[in-house]
Design a protein around this motif. Structure first.
Motif, short mmCIF file in Angstrom:
data_model
loop_
_atom_site.label_atom_id
_atom_site.label_comp_id
_atom_site.label_asym_id
_atom_site.label_seq_id
_atom_site.Cartn_x
_atom_site.Cartn_y
_atom_site.Cartn_z
N GLY A 75 0.79 -1.22 0.00
CA GLY A 75 0.00 0.00 0.00
C GLY A 75 0.82 1.27 0.00
N GLU A 76 2.11 1.18 0.28
CA GLU A 76 2.94 2.39 0.31
C GLU A 76 3.44 2.78 -1.07
OE1 GLU A 76 6.03 2.61 3.20
OE2 GLU A 76 4.68 2.18 4.86
N ALA A 77 3.75 1.81 -1.92
CA ALA A 77 4.23 2.08 -3.27
C ALA A 77 3.90 0.89 -4.15
CB ALA A 77 5.75 2.31 -3.27
N LYS A 78 3.76 1.16 -5.44
CA LYS A 78 3.58 0.08 -6.39
C LYS A 78 4.96 -0.52 -6.69
CE LYS A 78 1.18 1.00 -10.05
NZ LYS A 78 0.56 1.68 -11.20
N VAL A 79 5.01 -1.80 -6.92
CA VAL A 79 6.28 -2.46 -7.24
C VAL A 79 6.89 -1.84 -8.49
CG1 VAL A 79 7.34 -4.64 -7.98
CG2 VAL A 79 5.70 -4.63 -6.09
N SER A 80 6.08 -1.59 -9.51
CA SER A 80 6.61 -1.02 -10.76
C SER A 80 7.21 0.36 -10.53
CB SER A 80 5.51 -0.95 -11.82
OG SER A 80 4.42 -0.16 -11.36
N THR A 81 6.52 1.20 -9.76
CA THR A 81 7.03 2.54 -9.48
C THR A 81 8.33 2.47 -8.70
OG1 THR A 81 4.76 3.35 -9.44
CG2 THR A 81 6.42 4.77 -8.46
N TRP A 82 8.37 1.58 -7.71
CA TRP A 82 9.59 1.41 -6.91
C TRP A 82 10.76 0.98 -7.81
CZ3 TRP A 82 13.11 -2.35 -5.75
CH2 TRP A 82 13.90 -2.16 -4.61
N LEU A 83 10.50 0.04 -8.72
CA LEU A 83 11.56 -0.42 -9.62
C LEU A 83 12.06 0.70 -10.54
CD1 LEU A 83 10.40 -4.01 -10.65
CD2 LEU A 83 12.60 -3.39 -9.62
N VAL A 148 11.29 9.72 -21.22
CA VAL A 148 11.30 8.27 -21.40
C VAL A 148 10.19 7.62 -20.57
CG1 VAL A 148 12.63 6.15 -21.01
CG2 VAL A 148 13.71 8.11 -22.09
N LEU A 149 10.05 8.03 -19.31
CA LEU A 149 9.01 7.45 -18.47
C LEU A 149 7.62 7.73 -19.01
CD1 LEU A 149 10.50 8.20 -14.94
CD2 LEU A 149 10.13 5.93 -15.93
N ASN A 157 1.68 11.00 -15.27
CA ASN A 157 2.44 12.07 -14.62
C ASN A 157 2.55 11.86 -13.10
OD1 ASN A 157 3.05 13.28 -17.02
ND2 ASN A 157 1.48 14.86 -16.87
N PRO A 158 1.46 11.45 -12.40
CA PRO A 158 1.61 11.19 -10.96
C PRO A 158 2.60 10.06 -10.66
CG PRO A 158 -0.71 11.52 -11.49
CD PRO A 158 0.04 11.45 -12.80
N GLU A 159 2.61 9.01 -11.50
CA GLU A 159 3.57 7.92 -11.30
C GLU A 159 5.00 8.41 -11.51
OE1 GLU A 159 1.21 3.87 -12.61
OE2 GLU A 159 1.79 5.26 -14.20
N ILE A 160 5.19 9.24 -12.54
CA ILE A 160 6.53 9.78 -12.79
C ILE A 160 6.96 10.67 -11.64
CG2 ILE A 160 7.91 11.24 -14.33
CD1 ILE A 160 5.95 10.34 -16.59
N ALA A 161 6.03 11.45 -11.11
CA ALA A 161 6.35 12.32 -9.97
C ALA A 161 6.83 11.49 -8.79
CB ALA A 161 5.12 13.14 -9.58
N GLU A 162 6.20 10.34 -8.58
CA GLU A 162 6.63 9.46 -7.49
C GLU A 162 8.00 8.87 -7.76
OE1 GLU A 162 5.08 5.49 -5.13
OE2 GLU A 162 3.64 6.64 -6.32
N VAL A 163 8.23 8.42 -9.00
CA VAL A 163 9.53 7.85 -9.36
C VAL A 163 10.65 8.87 -9.20
CG1 VAL A 163 10.91 6.97 -11.30
CG2 VAL A 163 8.60 6.10 -10.94
N MET A 164 10.40 10.09 -9.67
CA MET A 164 11.44 11.11 -9.67
C MET A 164 11.47 11.94 -8.40
SD MET A 164 11.31 12.35 -13.68
CE MET A 164 12.80 13.34 -13.51
N ALA A 170 6.18 19.79 -11.96
CA ALA A 170 7.58 19.69 -12.39
C ALA A 170 7.73 18.63 -13.47
CB ALA A 170 8.48 19.38 -11.20
N VAL A 171 6.99 17.53 -13.34
CA VAL A 171 7.01 16.49 -14.38
C VAL A 171 6.51 17.06 -15.69
CG1 VAL A 171 5.96 14.31 -15.15
CG2 VAL A 171 6.75 14.55 -12.79
N GLU A 172 5.39 17.78 -15.65
CA GLU A 172 4.82 18.36 -16.86
C GLU A 172 5.80 19.32 -17.52
OE1 GLU A 172 1.21 20.01 -15.30
OE2 GLU A 172 0.19 18.06 -15.27
#
Length: 200
Positions: A75-83, A148-149, A157-164, A170-172
């Motif tokens: 519930g804290e992060a998605k596996v894909s986003t974490w990777l 690339v993401l 964009n929200p997933e990228i924001a979490e990754v970065m 800022a992502v936009e």
């Protein structure tokens, strides 16, 4: 506990990670099958087409996932986003450490099955990918990551924001600036890369 073979395909990533932590090797195999190809592709683009470096990064990212499995908090992060975040950090470290970049050469392009495409189509596609990788390589690291993401890996964009670890705005901004820089870098090369007026 080992899960029935046919049920594993419908199991969410987080549940698979918990199953792996509890000793289910089939869960690890399914997670690797789901994520390793995309992680490898992302790392390859981030590292300017260096497949060997990208394979090292992808392997290290998966090893880190296996190590963190027992402590994973669902519930804290998605596996894909974490990777993606781990791969981003690993690639950034390598780029800072080596400061070497190169485009993908024809020798690095994947083999195409006989009859799948004409030789000309394969050459045109290879030229396009080489040009794209070279143009991506000209972008500042953060713009390249965002582009690339978003446009190659298909993250929101929200997933990228979490990754970065930045805000959605800022992502936009990074994505828009990166796209403009790519368009500028590729300007004047449409005919050379085999694009017609309609862009195909």
């Amino acid at each position: 506990m080992t899960m029935p073979f046919d049920a594993i395909y419908d199991t969410p990533d987080e549940a698979l990670l918990v199953l792996y932590a509890n000793g289910d090797p089939a869960a690890a195999q399914e997670l690797a099958a789901r994520h390793l190809p995309r992680v490898l592709g992302f790392a390859t683009r981030m590292l300017g087409g260096d497949r060997a470096e990208a394979e090292d990064v992808a392997q290290e990212a998966m090893l880190r996932l296996w190590r963190i499995a027992p402590d994973w908090r669902t519930g804290e992060a998605k596996v894909s986003t974490w990777l993606y975040r781990v791969v981003t950090n690993l690639c950034t470290d390598r780029l800072r450490g080596t400061k070497r970049r190169r485009a993908v050469g024809l020798d690095d392009a994947p083999d195409v099955a006989d009859g799948a495409q004409s030789a000309l189509a394969v050459m045109v596609e290879n030229d396009r990918m080489t040009a794209l990788n070279a143009a991506l390589d000209l972008l500042p690291d953060r713009q390249r990551q965002a582009v690339v993401l978003r446009h190659i890996e298909g993250l929101s964009n929200p997933e990228i924001a979490e990754v970065m670890d930045i805000g959605v705005e800022a992502v936009e901004s990074l994505t828009a600036r990166g796209k403009r820089a790519l368009a500028q870098a590729m300007a004047g090369r449409r005919a050379e890369l085999g694009y017609n007026e309609e862009g195909s």
